[in-house]
Design a protein around this motif. Structure first.
Motif, PDB file in Angstrom:
ATOM      1  N   ASP A  12       0.781  -1.136   0.137  1.00 44.98           N
ATOM      2  CA  ASP A  12      -0.050  -0.115  -0.023  1.00 44.98           C
ATOM      3  C   ASP A  12       0.805   1.311   0.002  1.00 44.98           C
ATOM      4  OD1 ASP A  12      -2.890  -1.028   0.532  1.00 44.98           O
ATOM      5  OD2 ASP A  12      -1.533  -2.050   1.904  1.00 44.98           O
ATOM      6  N   ARG A  74     -11.740 -12.269  -7.304  1.00 47.82           N
ATOM      7  CA  ARG A  74     -10.766 -12.625  -8.470  1.00 47.82           C
ATOM      8  C   ARG A  74     -11.451 -13.571  -9.478  1.00 47.82           C
ATOM      9  NH1 ARG A  74      -6.172 -13.761  -5.772  1.00 47.82           N
ATOM     10  NH2 ARG A  74      -5.948 -11.673  -5.593  1.00 47.82           N
ATOM     11  N   ARG A  96      -3.079  -5.151  -9.008  1.00 48.15           N
ATOM     12  CA  ARG A  96      -3.210  -6.080  -8.078  1.00 48.15           C
ATOM     13  C   ARG A  96      -3.657  -7.351  -8.779  1.00 48.15           C
ATOM     14  NH1 ARG A  96      -1.354  -4.982  -3.338  1.00 48.15           N
ATOM     15  NH2 ARG A  96      -1.647  -2.715  -2.691  1.00 48.15           N
ATOM     16  N   SER A 101      -2.621 -11.655  -2.913  1.00 51.94           N
ATOM     17  CA  SER A 101      -3.044 -12.503  -1.958  1.00 51.94           C
ATOM     18  C   SER A 101      -1.973 -13.117  -1.230  1.00 51.94           C
ATOM     19  CB  SER A 101      -4.107 -13.700  -2.632  1.00 51.94           C
ATOM     20  OG  SER A 101      -5.132 -12.760  -2.774  1.00 51.94           O
ATOM     21  N   TYR A 104      -0.212 -10.587   1.017  1.00 48.99           N
ATOM     22  CA  TYR A 104      -0.895  -9.922   2.310  1.00 48.99           C
ATOM     23  C   TYR A 104      -1.671 -11.010   3.227  1.00 48.99           C
ATOM     24  CZ  TYR A 104      -0.986  -5.146   0.536  1.00 48.99           C
ATOM     25  OH  TYR A 104      -0.545  -4.009   0.178  1.00 48.99           O
ATOM     26  N   GLN A 105      -2.183 -12.015   2.292  1.00 49.22           N
ATOM     27  CA  GLN A 105      -2.846 -13.172   3.274  1.00 49.22           C
ATOM     28  C   GLN A 105      -1.773 -14.339   3.625  1.00 49.22           C
ATOM     29  OE1 GLN A 105      -5.017 -11.485   0.651  1.00 49.22           O
ATOM     30  NE2 GLN A 105      -5.595 -10.380   2.716  1.00 49.22           N
TER      31      GLN A 105
HETATM   32  C1  LIG Z   1      -6.035  -8.268  -4.401  1.00 54.38           C
HETATM   33  C2  LIG Z   1      -5.695  -8.101  -3.013  1.00 54.38           C
HETATM   34  C3  LIG Z   1      -5.828  -7.005  -2.396  1.00 54.38           C
HETATM   35  N1  LIG Z   1      -5.496  -6.951  -1.106  1.00 54.38           N
HETATM   36  C4  LIG Z   1      -5.464  -5.624  -0.280  1.00 54.38           C
HETATM   37  C5  LIG Z   1      -4.397  -4.803  -0.711  1.00 54.38           C
HETATM   38  C6  LIG Z   1      -4.827  -3.493  -0.335  1.00 54.38           C
HETATM   39  O1  LIG Z   1      -4.405  -3.175   1.037  1.00 54.38           O
HETATM   40  C7  LIG Z   1      -6.198  -3.358  -0.620  1.00 54.38           C
HETATM   41  C8  LIG Z   1      -6.712  -3.233  -1.915  1.00 54.38           C
HETATM   42  O2  LIG Z   1      -6.687  -1.618  -1.536  1.00 54.38           O
HETATM   43  P1  LIG Z   1      -5.887  -0.867  -3.137  1.00 54.38           P
HETATM   44  O3  LIG Z   1      -5.977   0.517  -2.801  1.00 54.38           O
HETATM   45  O4  LIG Z   1      -7.208  -1.152  -4.403  1.00 54.38           O
HETATM   46  O5  LIG Z   1      -4.563  -1.360  -3.428  1.00 54.38           O
HETATM   47  O6  LIG Z   1      -6.476  -4.921  -0.424  1.00 54.38           O
HETATM   48  C9  LIG Z   1      -5.278  -8.168  -0.201  1.00 54.38           C
HETATM   49  O7  LIG Z   1      -4.841  -8.129   1.003  1.00 54.38           O
HETATM   50  N2  LIG Z   1      -5.495  -9.254  -0.664  1.00 54.38           N
HETATM   51  C10 LIG Z   1      -5.414  -9.385  -2.312  1.00 54.38           C
HETATM   52  O8  LIG Z   1      -5.711 -10.517  -2.850  1.00 54.38           O
END
Ligand SMILES: Cc1cn([C@H]2C[C@H](O)[C@@H](COP(=O)(O)O)O2)c(=O)[nH]c1=O
Ligand SMILES: Nc1ncnc2c1ncn2[C@@H]1O[C@H](COP(=O)(O)OP(=O)(O)OP(=O)(O)O)[C@@H](O)[C@H]1O
Length: 211
Positions: A12, A74, A96, A101, A104-105
């Motif tokens: 971000d 997705r 993205r 995923s 972040y996850q």
């Molecule tokens: C696709 C996707 C996104 N994220 C998170 C990353 C960002 O914090 C937000 C999306 O906000 P943006 O302003 O459009 O960048 O979502 C995620 O955690 N996992 C994903 O797969």
């Protein structure tokens, strides 16, 4: 599938969205039509899922629910927008995709790379971008950009502790190192004009016969 599939990735505040808006007019002379889109979102129901995932009030959403919501969005996006555009020979640029995923996850929420890879494959039937531009920036710089410039649109993930954002960046660096053939790393800590110029150079070099 005849089109070209490009994803933009990064923490971000790396500047992906600003760069995408700036390069679009500069690449309109490409021989193929360009479709610019984003995740989560890009199509109606996926945009609705986006509202649910990113709403800071939705504190009940745990990490596994979050992962599955991103995967559902997705799948919708890919089926409805990405695949038809690629089949028609267009250039699809997505802000993205699967690597978000994983970063972040998988890394940030610590669900692990294996489970996220599995769900990404399930949701996309294995679709991968031809090229992924990874915008790299130090976590503190990125968070400062968000707090200083985007305070009015801070979402549920932006609000996570700096510790989570550090894990996300570290995750991205590991993902990029594992697949050097798909990624190009861009130094997003530079002034925005330089980041835009570097991005255009990468695209023009990589796809020189498309301009
Ligand atoms: C696709 C996707 C996104 N994220 C998170 C990353 C960002 O914090 C937000 C999306 O906000 P943006 O302003 O459009 O960048 O979502 C995620 O955690 N996992 C994903 O797969
Ligand atoms: N290279 C840069 N130098 C300074 N500020 C920047 C730079 N790139 C972007 N910004 C600013 O940082 C903020 C975040 O940029 P932007 O929304 O484009 O990032 P992003 O990667 O799309 O972030 P997110 O994934 O959180 O939406 C914006 O206010 C933007 O003007």
């Amino acid at each position: 599938m005849n089109g070209i599939f490009i994803s933009l990735e990064g923490p971000d505040g790396a500047g992906k969205t600003s760069v995408l808006q700036a390069i679009l007019p500069e690449i309109q002379n490409m021989k193929r039509e360009i479709v610019a889109t984003r995740e989560p979102g890009g199509v109606r129901v996926a945009e609705e899922i986006r509202q649910v995932i990113l709403n800071p009030k939705n504190t009940e959403i745990d990490s596994k629910t979050e992962l599955m919501l991103f995967a559902a969005a997705r799948r919708l996006h890919m089926q409805e927008k990405i695949l038809p555009a690629l089949a028609a020979g267009k250039v699809v640029i997505v802000d993205r995709f699967i690597d978000s995923s994983v970063a972040y996850q998988g890394y940030g929420r610590e669900l692990g790379v294996e489970v996220v890879d599995w769900l990404n494959n399930f949701a996309t039937d294995g679709l991968k971008p031809d090229l992924t531009l990874y915008f790299d920036v130090d976590t503190d710089v990125a968070l400062e950009r968000i707090m200083n410039n985007r305070a009015d649109e801070i979402n549920r993930l932006d609000l996570e502790r700096a510790e989570m954002h550090r894990k996300v960046r570290q995750g991205y660096l590991e993902i990029v190192a594992k697949s050097p053939e798909r990624f190009v790393k861009i130094d997003a800590s530079q002034p925005l004009n330089q980041v835009i110029s570097d991005t255009l150079s990468v695209l023009k070099n990589r796809f020189s016969n498309e301009f």
